[in-house]
Design an enzyme around this catalytic site. Structure first.
Site, PDB file in Angstrom:
ATOM      1  CG  ASP A 155     -15.833  -2.954  13.663  1.00 27.34           C
ATOM      2  OD1 ASP A 155     -16.763  -2.546  14.366  1.00 27.34           O
ATOM      3  OD2 ASP A 155     -14.899  -3.674  14.102  1.00 27.34           O
ATOM      4  CD  GLU A 157     -17.198   0.977  16.108  1.00 25.06           C
ATOM      5  OE1 GLU A 157     -17.786   0.816  17.196  1.00 25.06           O
ATOM      6  OE2 GLU A 157     -16.697   0.037  15.468  1.00 25.06           O
TER       7      GLU A 157
END
Length: 569
Positions: A249, A282
């Site tokens: 993330d 990401e």
């Protein structure tokens, strides 16, 4: 592995804690007197003690405060409670070796919203029948409370109690593998949550206090013990539990590409060569270099989503403003080259440059999606596209997603036309709950629809249980038709695209008219894949390709239409 308890004999474990800022550390085992832990070098404390699976323990600092093990493999009583000795290693190597990345069709799910690990397991057969090949779990690391998105975890090694036991997680993964499904996990290595993170009390070197982030001091991944913490966490999920990959993330918030490379190298070096394990990023920075060295398979491509969202909904506020001009050209660039922003300034030319060139990357280096937890849940009312877009253009967009050579991702419920929202929800209390509630409302103050306070107070309270319950996906009124549609598209994908995806290169994309794009790729067997898509308000004149299309929805010249051809060499 240095972090977390390690078995040294059948009934004896070694407990370790990196606490370079602590005057002393004692081991507390339930129902026993505390025992001082010796210093063993570079801020590490360690001691062996009688224990076995199920033993509850924690650490006591010099000032009397008792803290959980930051590398606890399981918790009893939440993130402020006892850590639990847990045997996470598999008794024998898995027979499952995984699937190639080119096979991947991802379904992102929230474990809590589906009823825990057992609830997710109950969905696996249906998803496999539709054609999904990988489920991706939103973060499962222990966080404060029993409901939340998971991005505020504070004990990264411990599955959340409310979701189920470590054994139930292993059972879920084994069942998925038996059905041919990969299981990916979303992990958060860029920050810790606001409640239950005790690391700063005894390990201030874990953070760079001088580097400010939205969550406090930046995580000090340049510190060897900190790098070990996250690398060992990644290895645990893959080696001990059997996950087939990780999605990291918001790595732009880590700000240390060297650490990202080290983590991937260490994970891959620990695995047998025949094992397929996939690492996905990401990264708002659109850093193509991280996708070139064979360490990371792909990146979530927000640019594709944002461009398509503007075309489908006409929304242009907030970050959609970066895609509001020359939107059709941006869609063409995304289909042909991956990133829309490859070094250009944002905010219509007056913002900071973003991204690096990506045209040299294969299409499979990009994970595309129409919806995900962020893009639905970061809306004030969590609306899905089924409530924002007419059926015809939405089905055309779904066909574009599932028949393009990029790796497709769906969000739970999308395959069944769900109309239930996915809202932002947490389980905080007292002052923190109020701060989160007000922060959520303040987040939308720049939107025209929420300019006045009365409108903002209508935004659902993240801490209300009703907000969580409303976010549990339910099939839409035309669920059977949607599932048949998605199943048919994925059948075509596995017939015409997946066997030829390795070695695919873009042949470019061109704007045909406003909202209309024609894109072409040379697949790995030298056949040509052509997609003509029209999201505009009027007709468009496509060149197309010879022969019969493999899929068509609407006339190729009319709005809300898509036609797909594959031409043999």
């Amino acid at each position: 592995m240095r972090w977390g308890p390690q078995r040294v004999a059948p009934d004896r474990w070694c407990f370790r804690l990196w606490a370079p800022g602590a005057e002393s550390v004692s081991l507390l085992v339930e129902d026993r007197a505390p025992v001082a832990m010796p210093v063993v070098g570079d801020g590490w404390y360690a001691i062996e003690a009688p224990a076995g699976p199920g033993t509850r323990y924690r650490f006591a600092l010099a000032d009397g405060r008792e803290v959980p093990d930051p590398a606890s493999r399981a918790q009893s009583g939440g993130v402020h409670g006892w850590s639990v000795v847990t045997e996470t290693a598999r008794p024998a190597p898995m027979a499952w070796a995984g699937r190639p990345w080119e096979d991947t069709v991802i379904m992102e799910v929230h474990v809590g919203a589906l009823g825990g690990f057992a609830g997710v397991e109950a969905e696996l057969e249906r998803l496999a029948r539709i054609g999904v090949t990988a489920i991706e779990l939103m973060p499962i690391a222990a966080f404060s409370g029993s409901r939340g998105w998971g991005y505020d975890g504070v004990l990264p090694f411990a599955p959340l109690e409310a979701y189920g036991t470590p054994g139930e997680l292993v059972h879920l993964i084994d069942r998925a593998h038996a059905l041919g499904l990969m299981v990916l996990l979303d992990v958060v290595y860029n920050h810790f949550g606001p409640d239950g993170n005790y690391l700063g009390l005894y390990a201030p070197r874990f953070f760079h206090s001088e580097i400010d982030t939205p969550w406090g001091g930046a995580v000090a991944v340049d510190e060897p013990a900190v790098a070990d913490f996250f690398c060992e966490n990644a290895r645990m999920w893959i080696e001990h539990y059997g996950f087939d990959g990780l999605r990291l993330d918001a790595v732009h918030a880590i700000g240390n590409p060297g650490f990202l490379d080290t983590l991937a190298q260490r994970v891959r070096a620990a695995l047998p060569p025949e094992r397929h394990v996939h690492l996905v990023l990401e990264n708002e920075a659109n850093d193509a270099a991280r996708l070139c060295a064979g360490l990371y398979d792909a990146q979530w491509n927000d640019d594709f989503h944002n461009t398509l969202h503007v075309l489908l909904t006409g929304e242009r506020e907030s970050y959609y403003a970066d895609f509001a001009q020359e939107t059709t050209e941006r869609l063409a660039r995304s289909l042909a080259e991956g990133f829309v922003y490859q070094g250009e300034p944002t905010r219509n030319g007056v913002g900071a440059p973003r991204g690096t060139p990506s045209a040299h990357l294969p299409p499979s280096a990009f994970v595309n999606f129409l919806q995900n937890h962020d893009q639905i849940g970061n809306r004030a009312f969590g609306e899905r596209l089924t409530t924002l877009v007419a059926p015809e253009p939405l089905r055309a967009a779904m066909a574009l997603l599932l028949l393009s050579p990029q790796i497709p991702l769906l969000f739970m419920g999308e395959e069944s036309g769900s109309r239930t929202p996915f809202l932002f929800f947490t389980d905080f209390h007292d002052e923190l709950a109020e701060a989160v509630r007000e922060g959520r409302r303040r987040e939308f103050s720049g939107f025209a629809d929420f300019a006045d306070e009365a409108a903002r107070t209508a935004i659902p309270d993240p801490n209300a249980q009703a907000t969580f319950i409303a976010s549990q996906p339910r099939p839409g009124p035309d669920a059977d038709a949607w599932e048949d549609f998605v199943r048919g598209l994925l059948s075509l994908r596995f017939e015409h695209v997946v066997p030829r995806l390795a070695g695919t290169v873009s042949l470019g994309a061109r704007v045909v008219a406003a909202g209309a794009v024609e894109a072409r790729w040379r697949l790995g067997d030298a056949s040509i894949l052509t997609i003509a898509i029209n999201f505009g308000d009027g007709p468009a004149s496509f060149v197309g390709a010879p022969g019969q299309p493999i899929f068509a929805s609407g006339s190729p010249r009319e709005p809300a239409s898509i036609t797909v051809w594959r031409q043999d060499p």
